[in-house]
Motif scaffolding. Structure first.
Motif, mmCIF file in Angstrom:
data_model
loop_
_atom_site.group_PDB
_atom_site.id
_atom_site.type_symbol
_atom_site.label_atom_id
_atom_site.label_comp_id
_atom_site.label_asym_id
_atom_site.label_seq_id
_atom_site.Cartn_x
_atom_site.Cartn_y
_atom_site.Cartn_z
ATOM 1 N N PHE A 16 -34.595 -26.861 16.155
ATOM 2 C CA PHE A 16 -34.098 -28.106 16.017
ATOM 3 C C PHE A 16 -33.746 -28.637 17.609
ATOM 4 N N ILE A 17 -34.436 -29.800 17.855
ATOM 5 C CA ILE A 17 -34.318 -30.216 19.070
ATOM 6 C C ILE A 17 -33.337 -31.321 19.026
ATOM 7 N N GLY A 18 -31.723 -30.901 19.437
ATOM 8 C CA GLY A 18 -30.775 -31.831 19.290
ATOM 9 C C GLY A 18 -29.557 -31.120 19.595
ATOM 10 N N LYS A 19 -28.572 -31.668 20.385
ATOM 11 C CA LYS A 19 -27.301 -31.062 20.736
ATOM 12 C C LYS A 19 -26.121 -31.291 19.956
ATOM 13 N N LEU A 20 -26.225 -32.201 18.881
ATOM 14 C CA LEU A 20 -24.912 -32.439 18.189
ATOM 15 C C LEU A 20 -24.639 -31.587 17.118
ATOM 16 N N VAL A 21 -23.560 -30.913 16.946
ATOM 17 C CA VAL A 21 -23.246 -29.997 15.761
ATOM 18 C C VAL A 21 -21.654 -30.293 15.348
ATOM 19 N N ASP A 22 -21.615 -30.579 14.146
ATOM 20 C CA ASP A 22 -20.218 -30.748 13.527
ATOM 21 C C ASP A 22 -20.160 -29.729 12.450
ATOM 22 N N TYR A 23 -18.844 -29.617 12.095
ATOM 23 C CA TYR A 23 -18.553 -28.559 11.022
ATOM 24 C C TYR A 23 -17.749 -29.103 9.845
ATOM 25 N N PHE A 24 -17.839 -28.500 8.873
ATOM 26 C CA PHE A 24 -17.217 -28.674 7.701
ATOM 27 C C PHE A 24 -16.806 -27.676 6.888
ATOM 28 N N ASP A 25 -15.313 -27.477 6.796
ATOM 29 C CA ASP A 25 -14.876 -26.116 6.223
ATOM 30 C C ASP A 25 -14.312 -26.468 4.819
ATOM 31 N N ASN A 26 -14.135 -25.310 4.207
ATOM 32 C CA ASN A 26 -13.444 -25.124 2.865
ATOM 33 C C ASN A 26 -14.142 -26.071 1.927
#
Length: 130
Positions: A16-26
């Motif tokens: 994957f060419i891209g640097k944005l990462v977000d997390y969704f928990d629970n």
């Protein structure tokens, strides 16, 4: 974990060419659906159409597109012990609405009576004609 702002390269191997990462928990695996996934996409401020792909953290080569709730259930049934799933968002590339209108590729125009319905003339009230 949602990776976005980039694109997928499948050859010679997945990347994957891209640097944005977000997390969704629970997240509740019993109620997760495409609706909830697209709600997460919306929370990221993404307003363009995307294809969603998933990958298990312990299988870094395999990636599968999520198209419907059945695909989401398959993803949930394959959760690894750490319960991490990587989602990848890739923009749907195509014509913009303005470009489609300009090229005449939009939806057919319909009058208020609907497409294919015959229009009936209403009788005029007044003096009878002889």
């Amino acid at each position: 974990m949602i990776h976005h702002g980039g694109f997928i390269v499948k050859r010679p191997r997945f990347k994957f060419i891209g640097k944005l990462v977000d997390y969704f928990d629970n997240l509740d695996v019993d109620t997760i659906s495409m609706f909830e996934i697209f709600a997460m996409v919306e929370k990221l401020g993404i307003t363009y159409n995307v294809n969603v792909f998933w990958q298990l953290a312990d299988k870094p080569i395999e990636v599968t597109q999520l198209k419907n709730d059945g695909d989401v259930m398959e993803m949930v049934s394959n959760l690894p012990r750490d319960h991490y799933v990587h989602l990848y968002l890739e923009a749907v590339v195509g014509f913009s609405e303005a470009e489609m209108d300009e090229l005449g590729l939009g939806e057919p125009e319909m009058d208020e009576h609907g497409f294919g319905e015959p229009e009936m003339d209403e009788p005029e009230l007044g003096e009878p004609r002889i």
